[in-house]
Structure formats: structure tokens, C-alpha cells
Design a protein around this motif. Sequence first.
Motif, PDB file in Angstrom:
ATOM      1  N   UNK A  39     -15.893   2.377  -6.768  1.00 35.18           N
ATOM      2  CA  UNK A  39     -16.036   2.103  -8.349  1.00 35.18           C
ATOM      3  C   UNK A  39     -17.171   1.399  -9.131  1.00 35.18           C
ATOM      4  N   UNK A  40     -17.966   1.824  -9.676  1.00 35.82           N
ATOM      5  CA  UNK A  40     -18.555   0.707 -11.154  1.00 35.82           C
ATOM      6  C   UNK A  40     -19.008  -0.704  -9.442  1.00 35.82           C
ATOM      7  N   UNK A  41     -19.230   0.790  -8.148  1.00 30.50           N
ATOM      8  CA  UNK A  41     -20.122  -0.402  -7.773  1.00 30.50           C
ATOM      9  C   UNK A  41     -19.459  -1.891  -6.704  1.00 30.50           C
ATOM     10  N   UNK A  42     -18.391  -1.641  -7.213  1.00 28.14           N
ATOM     11  CA  UNK A  42     -17.741  -2.934  -6.814  1.00 28.14           C
ATOM     12  C   UNK A  42     -16.971  -2.775  -5.109  1.00 28.14           C
ATOM     13  N   UNK A  43     -17.956  -3.853  -4.601  1.00 23.23           N
ATOM     14  CA  UNK A  43     -17.552  -4.228  -3.401  1.00 23.23           C
ATOM     15  C   UNK A  43     -16.021  -4.341  -2.844  1.00 23.23           C
ATOM     16  N   UNK A  44     -15.298  -3.815  -1.649  1.00 26.57           N
ATOM     17  CA  UNK A  44     -14.309  -3.688  -1.324  1.00 26.57           C
ATOM     18  C   UNK A  44     -13.255  -4.979  -0.795  1.00 26.57           C
ATOM     19  N   UNK A  45     -12.582  -5.634  -1.895  1.00 25.40           N
ATOM     20  CA  UNK A  45     -11.743  -6.655  -0.672  1.00 25.40           C
ATOM     21  C   UNK A  45     -11.067  -7.018   0.630  1.00 25.40           C
ATOM     22  N   UNK A  46     -10.713  -7.835   0.989  1.00 29.92           N
ATOM     23  CA  UNK A  46     -11.114  -8.288   2.277  1.00 29.92           C
ATOM     24  C   UNK A  46      -9.164  -7.778   3.179  1.00 29.92           C
ATOM     25  N   UNK A  47      -8.985  -7.139   4.010  1.00 28.37           N
ATOM     26  CA  UNK A  47      -7.780  -7.310   4.354  1.00 28.37           C
ATOM     27  C   UNK A  47      -7.236  -8.288   5.471  1.00 28.37           C
ATOM     28  N   UNK A  48      -5.846  -9.047   5.278  1.00 30.78           N
ATOM     29  CA  UNK A  48      -5.348  -9.682   6.157  1.00 30.78           C
ATOM     30  C   UNK A  48      -4.257  -9.434   6.394  1.00 30.78           C
ATOM     31  N   UNK A  49      -3.950  -9.249   7.665  1.00 25.44           N
ATOM     32  CA  UNK A  49      -2.947  -9.427   8.552  1.00 25.44           C
ATOM     33  C   UNK A  49      -2.017 -10.932   9.022  1.00 25.44           C
ATOM     34  N   UNK A  50      -0.948 -11.445   8.056  1.00 27.85           N
ATOM     35  CA  UNK A  50      -0.414 -12.424   8.337  1.00 27.85           C
ATOM     36  C   UNK A  50       1.430 -12.370   9.033  1.00 27.85           C
ATOM     37  N   UNK A  51       1.579 -12.387  10.421  1.00 26.52           N
ATOM     38  CA  UNK A  51       2.761 -12.965  11.119  1.00 26.52           C
ATOM     39  C   UNK A  51       3.588 -13.787  11.475  1.00 26.52           C
ATOM     40  N   UNK A  52       4.630 -13.866  11.371  1.00 30.01           N
ATOM     41  CA  UNK A  52       4.545 -15.630  12.236  1.00 30.01           C
ATOM     42  C   UNK A  52       3.625 -16.955  11.995  1.00 30.01           C
ATOM     43  N   UNK A  53       3.664 -16.791  11.195  1.00 32.31           N
ATOM     44  CA  UNK A  53       2.695 -17.894  10.467  1.00 32.31           C
ATOM     45  C   UNK A  53       1.198 -17.565  10.644  1.00 32.31           C
ATOM     46  N   UNK A  54       1.008 -16.776  11.046  1.00 26.16           N
ATOM     47  CA  UNK A  54      -0.510 -16.710  11.354  1.00 26.16           C
ATOM     48  C   UNK A  54      -1.159 -15.527  10.394  1.00 26.16           C
ATOM     49  N   UNK A  55      -2.633 -16.196  10.486  1.00 28.36           N
ATOM     50  CA  UNK A  55      -2.914 -14.533  10.224  1.00 28.36           C
ATOM     51  C   UNK A  55      -4.450 -14.343  10.387  1.00 28.36           C
ATOM     52  N   UNK A  56      -4.572 -13.041   9.829  1.00 31.26           N
ATOM     53  CA  UNK A  56      -6.103 -12.988  10.615  1.00 31.26           C
ATOM     54  C   UNK A  56      -6.817 -12.064   9.709  1.00 31.26           C
ATOM     55  N   UNK A  57      -8.504 -12.129   9.791  1.00 31.44           N
ATOM     56  CA  UNK A  57      -8.867 -10.689   9.298  1.00 31.44           C
ATOM     57  C   UNK A  57      -8.675  -9.927   9.888  1.00 31.44           C
ATOM     58  N   UNK A  58      -8.289  -8.501   9.288  1.00 29.78           N
ATOM     59  CA  UNK A  58      -8.155  -7.090  10.024  1.00 29.78           C
ATOM     60  C   UNK A  58      -9.385  -6.351   9.516  1.00 29.78           C
ATOM     61  N   UNK A  59     -10.177  -6.569   8.393  1.00 32.94           N
ATOM     62  CA  UNK A  59     -11.397  -5.538   7.490  1.00 32.94           C
ATOM     63  C   UNK A  59     -11.908  -7.065   7.149  1.00 32.94           C
ATOM     64  N   UNK A  60     -13.026  -6.383   7.121  1.00 40.10           N
ATOM     65  CA  UNK A  60     -13.907  -7.786   6.325  1.00 40.10           C
ATOM     66  C   UNK A  60     -14.129  -7.142   5.233  1.00 40.10           C
ATOM     67  N   UNK A  61     -14.382  -8.140   4.340  1.00 35.18           N
ATOM     68  CA  UNK A  61     -14.562  -8.149   2.715  1.00 35.18           C
ATOM     69  C   UNK A  61     -15.823  -7.174   2.192  1.00 35.18           C
ATOM     70  N   UNK A  62     -16.160  -6.153   1.509  1.00 34.65           N
ATOM     71  CA  UNK A  62     -17.767  -6.549   1.738  1.00 34.65           C
ATOM     72  C   UNK A  62     -18.454  -6.530   1.053  1.00 34.65           C
TER      73      UNK A  62
END
Length: 273
Positions: free
Chosen positions: A218-241
Motif C-alpha cells: 500500500x502506498x508503494x511501500x516495500x515490505x520489511x524483512x523477517x528474521x528468525x531468532x532462536x537459541x541466540x541465533x538469528x537469520x533472515x527468512x524473508x528478505x527486505x523488499x
Amino acid sequence: MDLDIITDAVKRAMEYSHIEMMGFHFHLGSQLFENDIYVLGIQNIVKIMKEMKDRLGFATKEFNVGGGFGIYYTEPDQPKPLKFFLDAIMTTAKDECSKSGLEMPKIIIEPGRWIVGEAGITLYTVGTVKEIPGIRTYVSVDGGLPDNPRPALYSAKYEAVVANKADQPLEQTVTIAGKCCETGDILIWDLKVPKVEPGDILAVLHTGAYNYSMASNYNRIPKPAVVLVSDGKAGVIVERESYEDLLRKERIPQYLMKGEMESSIEKCAITIL
């Protein structure tokens, strides 16, 4: 309920060679904190199962009771353990089928929000802080309606904390506004926070369900990234648009290309009032 209409629908489904009629499904609502509504729903569906068996010889193989189990969003919410719902569902289904002389079908549930809702946190960066003396203080963030349309659609409520000041006293009450030019782009009304400033990080809690899945450009706004955080580790599971992502499928028709466009303009009469 009109059993004649239901009978006609089941009969037609049974007659289609490309459809395998499996059973029945209901959806009772969302954010439910009591189980009596499931008991009543199952009692009614088993009556339908019995009627379809007697009228058409249809034996129900599957019975989907939907979901809607409530989670915690704000203080009034009192979520229950999954057992609270499942015990009532399974006991009622077994008892009602037994009383009606029916075989117990496979029971399907959809507890999606209950599983993932409280696991999600959305992080926003604070932008402008606008105080209207005697009325309210607005705090703008770099997101809003496009990544979480629920507050605008049906007044969904959330709790949030200023993550980088979580240990500081709550000194002011603010309203969190999104970045779209829309009256309804308000994420949270009257949130108590520490002294908030541009650059602070606002963490909106319990956004794991019906947020990214309902997000838009909406309003031509890119979607944010999604990061998975678990047991002290983090990783991008959906890239930022990016804005390039938004333009990736757009095309310029051949007739609007430079040479042909100039030729078309020569044939047009343009009137400026």
C-alpha cells in the motif's frame, strides 16, 4: 439450519466425478477464550452428519472445527492452554457421534494464531515526534498500515515497548502513527512510554499471526524483512523488499516507447484549460 439446502449441496458434491466429498467444516470466530461455543458447534454438525447419513448414505470422513483460539495481545486477554479447547472438542465429538451411531471422523483443527501469534515482534524506528498541547503526542514510525493492517481494519489492539529504553520509567502517553497519509494509519492509541525520541526502536509485541501474511505494498511501500531468532541465533527468512522489487513486473507498452510516442503526440490535439 436448512437441512434441505445442505442435503442438496452434499448430494451435488457426491455426484461430481472430480470432487471427493470428505466432510464438514466450521469457523466460529477469532480470539475465542471459552470452549462452550465449540461444544455447541460440534453438536449441530453431528446432527447434520446424522441427517446426511440417513438421507444420502454419506459417511463423514473429516470434520474440521477451525481455529480461533485466543492469544494475549493486551491486558484484558486471558488465553487458555490448548488442552482447554482440545479436550472439549474431542470429548464432545466422541460423545455426540456415539449417541448418533456414527463412526468418529478425523478431527482437524487450525490453531495457527495460537502457535505463532505471540512469537512475533515487529521493530519500528521512531521518526518525528509531534506534540499537540492539551490533545496528544503523536510518534511516527517507519511502518504501519502496509505491514500491519489489523488496527485500521478492525481496531485490533497491541502492546509495545521502546526496546532501547525498556528499563526506563514510563513518563508519557503517546499515539503511534504509521507513515501512510491515512487517517486510519494508527498502530496504537495512548501507549505509555519513556521519553521517546527520533531513532528509538519501538517493539510491537505479538505480531506473529495475521501481520506479514496480510501485509501489502500500500502506498508503494516495500515490505520489511523477517528474521528468525532462536537459541541466540538469528537469520533472515524473508528478505527486505526494495523499490526495484516493486517495479520488477512493470512494463512500458511498445506504443509508448520513445519513437512511437513522439509520432502519437503529433497526431493528438491537447487542450489546456
